[in-house]
Design a protein around this motif. Structure first.
Motif, PDB file in Angstrom:
ATOM      1  N   GLN B 295     -21.317 -30.324  24.020  1.00 24.99           N
ATOM      2  CA  GLN B 295     -21.349 -30.420  25.476  1.00 24.99           C
ATOM      3  C   GLN B 295     -19.978 -30.759  26.043  1.00 24.99           C
ATOM      4  O   GLN B 295     -19.201 -31.479  25.428  1.00 24.99           O
ATOM      5  CB  GLN B 295     -22.347 -31.486  25.917  1.00 24.99           C
ATOM      6  CG  GLN B 295     -23.752 -31.216  25.476  1.00 24.99           C
ATOM      7  CD  GLN B 295     -24.248 -29.851  25.898  1.00 24.99           C
ATOM      8  OE1 GLN B 295     -23.934 -29.402  26.988  1.00 24.99           O
ATOM      9  NE2 GLN B 295     -24.970 -29.186  25.024  1.00 24.99           N
ATOM     10  N   THR B 296     -19.704 -30.207  27.247  1.00 24.76           N
ATOM     11  CA  THR B 296     -18.455 -30.552  27.917  1.00 24.76           C
ATOM     12  C   THR B 296     -18.718 -31.377  29.166  1.00 24.76           C
ATOM     13  O   THR B 296     -17.821 -32.025  29.681  1.00 24.76           O
ATOM     14  CB  THR B 296     -17.695 -29.289  28.332  1.00 24.76           C
ATOM     15  OG1 THR B 296     -18.585 -28.476  29.087  1.00 24.76           O
ATOM     16  CG2 THR B 296     -17.209 -28.517  27.117  1.00 24.76           C
ATOM     17  N   ASN B 297     -19.962 -31.323  29.660  1.00 24.46           N
ATOM     18  CA  ASN B 297     -20.305 -32.060  30.871  1.00 24.46           C
ATOM     19  C   ASN B 297     -20.951 -33.380  30.462  1.00 24.46           C
ATOM     20  O   ASN B 297     -21.877 -33.403  29.652  1.00 24.46           O
ATOM     21  CB  ASN B 297     -21.281 -31.214  31.690  1.00 24.46           C
ATOM     22  CG  ASN B 297     -21.661 -31.884  32.985  1.00 24.46           C
ATOM     23  OD1 ASN B 297     -22.123 -33.016  32.996  1.00 24.46           O
ATOM     24  ND2 ASN B 297     -21.450 -31.200  34.075  1.00 24.46           N
ATOM     25  N   GLU B 357     -17.074 -34.566  36.451  1.00 23.46           N
ATOM     26  CA  GLU B 357     -18.052 -34.920  35.428  1.00 23.46           C
ATOM     27  C   GLU B 357     -17.810 -34.215  34.104  1.00 23.46           C
ATOM     28  O   GLU B 357     -18.731 -34.061  33.316  1.00 23.46           O
ATOM     29  CB  GLU B 357     -19.472 -34.673  35.948  1.00 23.46           C
ATOM     30  CG  GLU B 357     -19.690 -33.349  36.618  1.00 23.46           C
ATOM     31  CD  GLU B 357     -21.005 -33.320  37.383  1.00 23.46           C
ATOM     32  OE1 GLU B 357     -21.717 -32.331  37.260  1.00 23.46           O
ATOM     33  OE2 GLU B 357     -21.311 -34.305  38.091  1.00 23.46           O
ATOM     34  N   ARG B 358     -16.570 -33.776  33.856  1.00 25.34           N
ATOM     35  CA  ARG B 358     -16.303 -33.234  32.534  1.00 25.34           C
ATOM     36  C   ARG B 358     -15.909 -34.371  31.602  1.00 25.34           C
ATOM     37  O   ARG B 358     -15.309 -35.357  32.029  1.00 25.34           O
ATOM     38  CB  ARG B 358     -15.170 -32.204  32.595  1.00 25.34           C
ATOM     39  CG  ARG B 358     -15.617 -30.851  33.122  1.00 25.34           C
ATOM     40  CD  ARG B 358     -14.459 -29.901  33.131  1.00 25.34           C
ATOM     41  NE  ARG B 358     -13.281 -30.538  33.720  1.00 25.34           N
ATOM     42  CZ  ARG B 358     -12.023 -30.263  33.366  1.00 25.34           C
ATOM     43  NH1 ARG B 358     -11.779 -29.392  32.429  1.00 25.34           N
ATOM     44  NH2 ARG B 358     -11.029 -30.876  33.954  1.00 25.34           N
ATOM     45  N   ILE B 359     -16.235 -34.203  30.331  1.00 28.62           N
ATOM     46  CA  ILE B 359     -15.861 -35.246  29.379  1.00 28.62           C
ATOM     47  C   ILE B 359     -14.343 -35.325  29.276  1.00 28.62           C
ATOM     48  O   ILE B 359     -13.765 -36.403  29.136  1.00 28.62           O
ATOM     49  CB  ILE B 359     -16.510 -34.964  28.013  1.00 28.62           C
ATOM     50  CG1 ILE B 359     -18.023 -34.955  28.161  1.00 28.62           C
ATOM     51  CG2 ILE B 359     -16.118 -36.004  26.984  1.00 28.62           C
ATOM     52  CD1 ILE B 359     -18.762 -34.539  26.930  1.00 28.62           C
ATOM     53  N   ARG B 427     -16.427 -39.673  19.906  1.00 30.97           N
ATOM     54  CA  ARG B 427     -15.481 -38.697  20.432  1.00 30.97           C
ATOM     55  C   ARG B 427     -15.021 -39.096  21.840  1.00 30.97           C
ATOM     56  O   ARG B 427     -13.849 -38.931  22.200  1.00 30.97           O
ATOM     57  CB  ARG B 427     -16.156 -37.321  20.480  1.00 30.97           C
ATOM     58  CG  ARG B 427     -15.190 -36.229  20.818  1.00 30.97           C
ATOM     59  CD  ARG B 427     -15.840 -34.868  20.692  1.00 30.97           C
ATOM     60  NE  ARG B 427     -15.560 -34.064  21.859  1.00 30.97           N
ATOM     61  CZ  ARG B 427     -16.479 -33.464  22.607  1.00 30.97           C
ATOM     62  NH1 ARG B 427     -17.741 -33.572  22.295  1.00 30.97           N
ATOM     63  NH2 ARG B 427     -16.126 -32.753  23.637  1.00 30.97           N
ATOM     64  N   ILE B 428     -15.948 -39.627  22.632  1.00 28.48           N
ATOM     65  CA  ILE B 428     -15.569 -40.067  23.977  1.00 28.48           C
ATOM     66  C   ILE B 428     -14.542 -41.185  23.885  1.00 28.48           C
ATOM     67  O   ILE B 428     -13.538 -41.198  24.610  1.00 28.48           O
ATOM     68  CB  ILE B 428     -16.819 -40.532  24.744  1.00 28.48           C
ATOM     69  CG1 ILE B 428     -17.714 -39.337  24.998  1.00 28.48           C
ATOM     70  CG2 ILE B 428     -16.451 -41.200  26.043  1.00 28.48           C
ATOM     71  CD1 ILE B 428     -19.003 -39.673  25.688  1.00 28.48           C
ATOM     72  N   VAL B 429     -14.763 -42.098  22.957  1.00 25.60           N
ATOM     73  CA  VAL B 429     -13.820 -43.202  22.778  1.00 25.60           C
ATOM     74  C   VAL B 429     -12.449 -42.655  22.376  1.00 25.60           C
ATOM     75  O   VAL B 429     -11.413 -43.080  22.894  1.00 25.60           O
ATOM     76  CB  VAL B 429     -14.354 -44.181  21.712  1.00 25.60           C
ATOM     77  CG1 VAL B 429     -13.351 -45.284  21.449  1.00 25.60           C
ATOM     78  CG2 VAL B 429     -15.678 -44.765  22.155  1.00 25.60           C
TER      79      VAL B 429
END
Lengths: 202, 484
Positions: B295-297, B357-359, B427-429
């Motif tokens: 996901q990218t959102n 709202e994109r990662i 991955r977000i971190v």
């Protein structure tokens, strides 16, 4: 007794026949009129069963309000029904097959089904000989199931608020009725009396 | 005959009256009343919360047995009200900025919350359905609340159509159950099934078919796997505060409902529904873990994350024991707080005043806003279930219950899925700390959101300090369900 049976078959036959006509007739206005006929016969059946209150409500609400609303909608929306039925024959084999399968399955279910003894006993309505219609209905709706009645009311309220929120737009330049202004109008605001001399015209 | 006892339904009656009063207030004050109505909504929810906290603990029936309160409903209602109050509170800034500040917004959320309370307290298939509809209908409307946005309208329509389908399945199942068991009341159903069991009769097939449909309809509401299709689209399309709301309180209420229906009236059909719950649980955990990777959102990511979390919660139900229900309750409490914190962070994501709202947009947050990055890191690690953060304990309790019940395979699959799931949280971190931003996020963020983010991330870190009351309360709640 025989009169009752005759009345039953009359009402039942006309109800089923007009039900068929609702879907069979080509003119949508005729469909709605047949629907009204079906409602009337349904009301007759209710009277035969001793449910006179429901019969009256059926006539008042369904014939008086719902069917007339349908009639308005049908007359106002210009829908070409012949166009909509174009693919009818094309889809008939598949649709018919599915219908047939469903019918067979339903027969199986009906064959195997035994009504649970508790189901019959738990019907909370007193027999019509002891309590009259309106009272029995009132007991069910406003006492036994008051919670469900109120909850259903809230669901309808939410539906109404939702419909208004999603569709109502404040438009500019709309002439609204202002009752205060209408009442506050004086005679002199809109009528001017002229004394016209005789024989000279305005 | 049980008398018409209103006292145990006092919080619901209060909420219903307050919602109508607030509706009138908004209508008569017209423009500019949104802020007032929204603040009052939060106050009303807080009062209802206090009413529940200070209500008596013992089991009580009201409205002729249609409505039940006990420790389980009290705990779940506290969670629902807490989730609703926090998400409504943090939506104020957003709706004012995005020009969707109409007073109906908080009022509809209040009605949705009322529906959730009715769901939690349902003791009859009819009251279950009406509570569910009250909640769902309000949610459809607030999903489509930005009627000028195509995405929001599409999300609302999709949610509405699929929701109507699931309600249809639920009703079909209920009518089958009524036809074959002879009652819609939960206690009467339990009696019928217990009698079947006592005489050694197999439960009738129609009843089991009804149960399957009922479970399918309910699984849609928690977006468990074969019924999850709507979730990513609706979460993405809905305005962000609505997504936050959808992902928190309704999930808790629907899960409470599933637990009550399965453990209460259908407790004796455990072997039948256990198989279904195991399958949808595995499906949700695996899909939640794998589908989220690409996901990218961030809102879509949260949708898959919530599907996964619901899978873990269902592990506790598959165990079917008191320990399992305790695990569910603790998991839901932690999930709620974790989710609200994460959505508070998402609500802070804006660049030059427009929401993003994109990662990818989170890149470089570690430098531009170190405190928020730290909070989000804590929340993400907690979501992934890394000890000693709160998320770990939720998973610990449900997996422990599953192992005690002998469901080793399910527990192993769950642990593996949470390892895969950890990948996208981490991955977000990584994006926040180790990548250079194209454009930094706006600062400062609003006071309410700052408070929420701080509070929730602190709760994640310091869970061990409050673990006693949380788990103790959950134990009492689970015991209440198994007492009867």
């Amino acid at each position: 007794m025989i009169l009752q049976a005759l009345a039953f078959y009359l009402f039942a036959f006309v109800a089923v026949a007009s039900g068929v006509m609702v879907i069979a007739s080509r003119n949508p206005v005729h469909s709605v009129l047949f629907l009204i006929l079906a409602f009337f016969n349904g009301a007759g059946l209710f009277v035969l069963m001793g449910a006179e209150f429901l019969a009256m409500i059926l006539v008042l609400v369904y014939v008086g309000a719902v069917a007339v609303l349908f009639l308005f909608v049908v007359m106002m929306l210009d829908i070409n029904y012949v166009e909509m039925r174009k693919g009818f024959l094309q889809y008939l084999p598949v649709g018919g097959l599915i219908g047939l399968i469903l019918l067979v399955e339903l027969t199986f279910v009906a064959g195997a089904w035994v009504a649970a003894p508790a189901a019959v006993a738990s019907i909370p309505i007193a027999p019509p000989e002891q309590v009259h219609n309106t009272r029995a209905l009132g007991n069910v709706i406003y006492t036994d199931y008051i919670y469900l009645f109120q909850a259903a009311g809230l669901v309808l309220l939410v539906a109404m608020v939702g419909a208004i929120v999603l569709t109502l737009r404040q438009r500019e330049g709309v002439r609204r009725q202002s009752i205060a202004r209408q009442i506050g109008r004086k005679r002199g605001d809109s009528i001017e009396l002229k004394d016209v001399p005789r024989g000279s015209g305005v | 005959m049980i008398s018409l006892d209103l006292t145990s339904a006092l919080p619901e009656v209060f909420l219903a009256c307050a919602a109508m009063v607030l509706l009138m207030l908004g209508v008569f004050r017209r423009a500019g009343s949104t802020r007032l109505v929204l603040v009052l909504t939060v106050v009303v929810l807080a009062v209802a919360l206090l009413l529940i906290v200070f209500s008596p603990d013992d089991r009580a029936l009201a409205f002729n047995g249609l409505f039940v309160t006990d420790n389980f409903t009290a705990y779940m209602k506290v969670l629902v009200l807490l989730g609703a109050a926090l998400t409504i509170g943090m939506s104020l800034g957003y709706i004012e900025r995005e020009q969707m500040d109409r007073f109906e917004f908080p009022v509809l959320m209040l009605f949705a919350t009322l529906g959730m309370l009715a769901m939690v307290s349902a003791n009859d298939l009819i009251s279950l359905y009406l509570g569910l509809e009250l909640q769902s209908l309000s949610l459809y409307v607030i999903t489509a609340f930005r009627r000028d946005s195509v995405r929001s309208s599409e999300a609302g329509l999709k949610y509405f159509v699929l929701g109507a389908l699931s309600s249809g399945m639920l009703l079909y199942g209920s009518s089958m159950v009524y036809g074959f068991a002879g009652s819609t009341n939960f206690e009467a159903l339990a009696e019928v099934l217990a009698a079947d069991l006592a005489f050694g009769r197999a439960p009738s097939l129609g009843l089991i078919v009804g149960l399957v449909f009922l479970l399918a309809g309910l699984a849609f509401k928690v977006s468990a796997v074969p019924f999850h299709m709507w979730t990513p689209d609706v979460y993405e399309g809905a305005p962000t505060p609505v997504t936050a709301f959808l992902a928190s309180a309704p999930k808790v209420a629907a899960m409470a409902l599933i637990v009550r229906v399965m453990v209460g009236p259908f407790g004796d059909l455990f072997e039948q529904w256990q198989q279904i719950v195991v399958v949808i649980s595995i499906g949700s955990m695996v899909l939640g873990a794998f589908a989220a990777i690409n996901q990218t959102n961030i809102k879509r990511l949260m949708a898959y994350s919530s599907i996964g979390h619901m899978g873990y919660v269902l592990v506790g139900l598959a165990a079917g024991t008191e320990a399992g229900v305790l695990g569910i309750v603790v998991y839901l409490a932690i999930y709620l707080i974790m989710n609200i914190g994460t959505f508070a962070c998402i609500l802070c994501m804006s660049q030059e005043g427009r929401m993003v709202e994109r990662i990818e947009d989170l890149k470089g947050l570690g430098k531009s806003n170190p405190l928020m990055a730290l909070a989000l890191t804590i929340l993400m690690f907690s979501m992934a279930g890394i000890p000693p953060l709160a998320g770990f304990f939720g998973k610990y309790f449900v997996f422990l219950a599953a192992i005690k019940a002998g469901l080793y395979a399910l527990a192993v699959i769950g642990v593996l899925a949470s390892v895969v799931g950890a990948f996208y949280y981490v991955r977000i971190v990584k994006l926040m700390y180790f990548e250079e931003p194209a454009e930094v996020l706006d600062r400062p963020i609003g006071a309410v959101l700052r408070l929420m983010i701080t509070g929730t991330s602190l709760a994640m870190v310091l869970f061990l300090l409050v673990a006693g009351p949380v788990v103790g309360g959950a134990g009492a709640a689970a015991a209440a369900l198994f007492a009867g």
